[in-house]
Enzyme design. Structure first.
Site, PDB file in Angstrom:
ATOM      1  N   ASP A  27      37.453  48.323  41.071  1.00 15.46           N
ATOM      2  CA  ASP A  27      37.260  47.289  40.052  1.00 15.46           C
ATOM      3  C   ASP A  27      36.154  47.739  39.098  1.00 15.46           C
ATOM      4  O   ASP A  27      35.097  48.220  39.537  1.00 15.46           O
ATOM      5  CB  ASP A  27      36.872  45.967  40.728  1.00 15.46           C
ATOM      6  CG  ASP A  27      36.711  44.837  39.720  1.00 15.46           C
ATOM      7  OD1 ASP A  27      37.684  44.111  39.500  1.00 15.46           O
ATOM      8  OD2 ASP A  27      35.608  44.701  39.159  1.00 15.46           O
TER       9      ASP A  27
ATOM     10  N   GLU B  40      41.149  44.154  35.510  1.00 13.20           N
ATOM     11  CA  GLU B  40      40.445  45.440  35.571  1.00 13.20           C
ATOM     12  C   GLU B  40      40.472  46.048  36.980  1.00 13.20           C
ATOM     13  O   GLU B  40      39.673  46.931  37.288  1.00 13.20           O
ATOM     14  CB  GLU B  40      38.998  45.268  35.110  1.00 13.20           C
ATOM     15  CG  GLU B  40      38.110  44.393  36.012  1.00 13.20           C
ATOM     16  CD  GLU B  40      38.203  42.909  35.663  1.00 13.20           C
ATOM     17  OE1 GLU B  40      37.258  42.178  35.994  1.00 13.20           O
ATOM     18  OE2 GLU B  40      39.202  42.497  35.058  1.00 13.20           O
TER      19      GLU B  40
END
Length: 725
Positions: free
Chosen positions: A557, A600
């Site tokens: 992430d 993301e």
């Protein structure tokens, strides 16, 4: 000597305009004046009155327009201007009681705001226009055409006011008029004759169905009133570059053409609607005419200039000029209606024809048959003997011929062409159609004609789907070897739009299998999506369980990515996601699977890999992301755009898809809690963690109010994207 105007009279002009022109309500009005007796070369227009409801936009307008209005006045027509990246306004020049004025209208904005112009202003250290965004968004929006219509309405009202003032002055300064019963009967009869001729003309011109008939009626009326006048007209051609000159009475019919840039020879403000000597520039424009005097009247419709009408060797009085001006106004209005009716008729006829062609193309089977049918129809529409269809390859850099007429296909298909090179390549690159009637003399192409072409004329039309160019349709060699016309261009453009839709439809149908594959990928990064990842993990878990193999999942992430999006914008954020995807994919093996899990977040599947081996891979990915340079990343809390990663393995951290994803997700959040920019293994002793980077310096304290925009970062990120694009 007439008295000077005072402030109250200036205010009265603005108040009268507000009442007379309803569409002026959203505008600020500012009046500038220059005395008529002052030398034009030195005297500038100075402020004299205003009616302002929005001081902010008015201040910007005064900086923009107020520097020097001389050029606007000399143009003698209303002018519309865009300025400041968002604002739009007008300038109307006029003369009132001997003084020169410019009226500026502002206070509305364009329907779109030019961010790049605002950015450029900021770079130059000018006005902080960006801070005006909240205010700009409250202003009324308008198009350039709408502002132009308002300006023309204002110009007409100002002309009426000036004429009324002039008439009032003449009445007050003239001796007491004679009683009505002493009026000259001949003058009364002449007035009645003029009015009757105008009424008859207006009645007859409404029935005219062509430009020629409209002009003929106008010429009849003018020559009835002024039998000795010579008369010609100038009509704008379709491209607007030239005006065709046509004799209507007493002069040769074919007078050639006048370039649009030379209109001032006849339409100069000092010459318009006023009898002037037939000077040297006029003689140069009309070498076939001998005359001593000329009076010119514009032909306009709804503010659009269609041409002009000119009387030769006829010294018109003020009243005579007013009558002819009314006839010219009626002529221009009817000409505009005739052109609009003709355009509607053409559109209706073309729509019916295209509908029939649509049915034909819908019944075509394969794409090769479709290409053949499209080219045959296009060639038939323009009566062309040769042609080709070229489609742009997936790389966007080359084109291939997919079908030809009059050219050997299998040879042409072996000749890829670069987008941007050659005639068709330039059309594919620019998206603009090209009509060439002499390939050897046209400066845009300047090439030697090839032996297989019988004529030197060709036409190239881009095949478009909205703003996407998919190819080019080329035609050459009309059967009569005549050049291609603007009508050919319009007809082929309409058909090309239909052909583009049919080509796209056929490609979609024939590549449905490929699109099914694309349904399991992420459109932004090109990586697999979550649905495909789940099925792959379950397949590998089953194989690993039966064969006793290791399997590891990396869950990654990007740190503070929401902040990065807020600071640098979503375009920069999308670019960061794509570069991150490239880093991950470039680090892994071909047998590994990487997917964009959402937002993301990225997830990678490493079959046959132990946790220890996977930690090394994960650390390599983390380091490469940290070392990558992302525009605007220095504004993030860590000073860089970084990534945190969680690692989980089969079988020790879980034996199912859900268990492994959950374990790697917990490890990821542990990495976040530990300060981010690090790799953490699921359920592992401290010694098995991946080596962590040095702790970053504490970020500076943030202000109480969150920062929502950093304009320098915005410029840096968006400029980088523009250069890449």
């Amino acid at each position: 000597m007439q008295p000077e105007l005072d402030t109250a009279q200036f205010e009265e002009i603005l108040a009268t305009l507000r009442e007379a022109v309803a569409t002026l309500s959203p505008y600020n009005l500012t009046l500038y004046r220059r005395g008529a007796g002052e030398p034009a070369v030195s005297a500038k227009f100075t402020y004299c009155a205003s009616r302002v409801h929005d001081p902010v936009s008015n201040e910007l307008a005064r900086h923009f327009f107020g520097r020097d209005l001389t050029g606007y006045f000399e143009e003698a027509t209303p002018t519309v201007c865009r300025y400041g990246g968002a604002f739009i306004g007008f300038v109307v020049p006029f003369t009132h009681r001997g003084d020169h004025f410019c009226l500026v209208g502002d206070g509305v904005r364009d329907t779109s705001i030019d961010l790049w112009q605002l950015a450029a202003l900021s770079r130059q250290g000018g006005t902080d226009v960006f801070s005006l965004f909240p205010h700009v968004e409250t202003l009324c929006t308008s198009t350039a055409r709408e502002v132009e219509n308002v300006a023309r309405a204002v110009s007409r009202e100002l002309s009426r006011l000036s004429a009324a003032a002039q008439q009032h002055r003449e009445i007050t300064e003239s001796p007491e008029p004679a009683s009505p019963d002493l009026r000259d009967e001949a003058e009364a009869a002449l007035v009645n004759e003029r009015l009757a001729e105008i009424a008859l003309f207006l009645e007859r011109v409404e029935r005219a169905r062509s430009l020629a008939a409209t002009l003929a009626l106008c010429a009849d009326s003018i020559t009835t009133l002024h039998p000795g006048a010579k008369l010609f007209a100038a009509l704008r051609e379709d491209d607007g570059a030239n005006y065709e000159l046509t004799g209507l009475w007493g002069v040769p019919e074919d007078l050639g053409k006048l370039p649009a840039a030379s209109l001032g020879v006849f339409l100069d403000r000092e010459k318009l609607k006023t009898t002037v000597p037939f000077d040297t520039p006029m003689r140069a424009a009309l070498p076939g005419i001998r005359a001593n005097l000329a009076t010119t009247f514009p032909l306009e419709s709804a503010g659009e200039r269609l041409g002009f009408l000119s009387l030769l060797d006829c010294d018109l009085s003020q009243n005579d000029a007013l009558v002819v001006s009314m006839l010219a106004h009626g002529t221009g209005s009817r000409m505009g209606q005739v052109l609009k009716e003709a355009e509607q008729a053409r559109a209706s006829s073309l729509s019916g024809r295209l509908l029939s062609l649509t049915n034909t193309l819908l019944h075509v089977g394969s794409k090769d048959e479709l290409y053949k049918t499209i080219l045959e129809i296009a060639a038939d529409l323009l009566n062309a003997a040769q042609g080709s269809i070229m489609l742009i390859d997936k790389n966007g850099e080359t084109m291939h011929i997919v079908f030809t007429k009059g050219i050997t296909l299998h040879i042409a298909q072996c000749l890829p062409m670069k987008v941007g090179k050659g005639i068709a390549g330039k059309v594919a690159q620019t998206g603009q159609p090209l009509v060439v009637n002499d390939v050897e003399k046209d400066s845009r192409v300047a090439m030697i004609n090839r032996p297989r072409f019988k004529s030197k004329a060709l036409i190239c039309i881009p095949l478009k789907l909205k703003d996407k160019i998919i190819g080019v349709l080329n035609l050459s060699d009309k059967a009569d070897l005549a050049p291609f016309t603007d009508a050919d261009l319009q007809l082929l453009t309409s058909f090309a739009n239909l052909a583009s839709l049919m080509i796209e439809r056929t490609l979609v149908l024939e590549e449905s299998v490929r699109f099914e594959q694309l349904s399991v990928t992420d459109s932004l990064t090109g990586l697999y999506n979550r649905r495909f990842l789940k099925s792959r993990i379950e397949e590998e878990l089953n194989r690993s369980n039966h064969q006793g193999l290791n399997l590891t999942i990396l869950f990654l992430d990007l740190d503070f990515f929401k902040n990065y999006n807020d600071i640098c914008g979503h375009l920069a954020g999308d670019e960061a996601l794509k570069r991150t995807a490239d880093i991950i994919q470039g680090t892994l093996r071909e047998m590994d699977t990487v997917a964009r899990y959402g937002g993301e977040e990225f997830c990678a599947l490493l079959p046959g890999t132990s946790k220890g081996e996977a930690l090394i891979v994960a650390e390599r990915i983390r380091a490469e992301i940290e070392n990558e340079r992302f525009p605007g990343e220095h504004n993030l809390p860590l000073g860089r755009l970084t990534a945190s990663c969680g690692v989980a393995s089969f079988p020790e951290d879980g034996r199912t898809y859900t268990a492994l994803i959950h374990a790697s997700d917990i490890a990821l959040y542990q990495a976040k809690a530990n300060g981010r920019n690090q790799v953490v293994a699921a359920n592992a002793p401290k010694g098995e963690q991946a080596p962590q980077p040095a702790a970053p310096p504490e970020p500076p304290p943030q202000p109480a109010v969150a920062r929502t925009f950093d304009f320098n970062s915005y410029l840096e990120a968006t400029e980088s994207l523009r250069q890449k694009g």
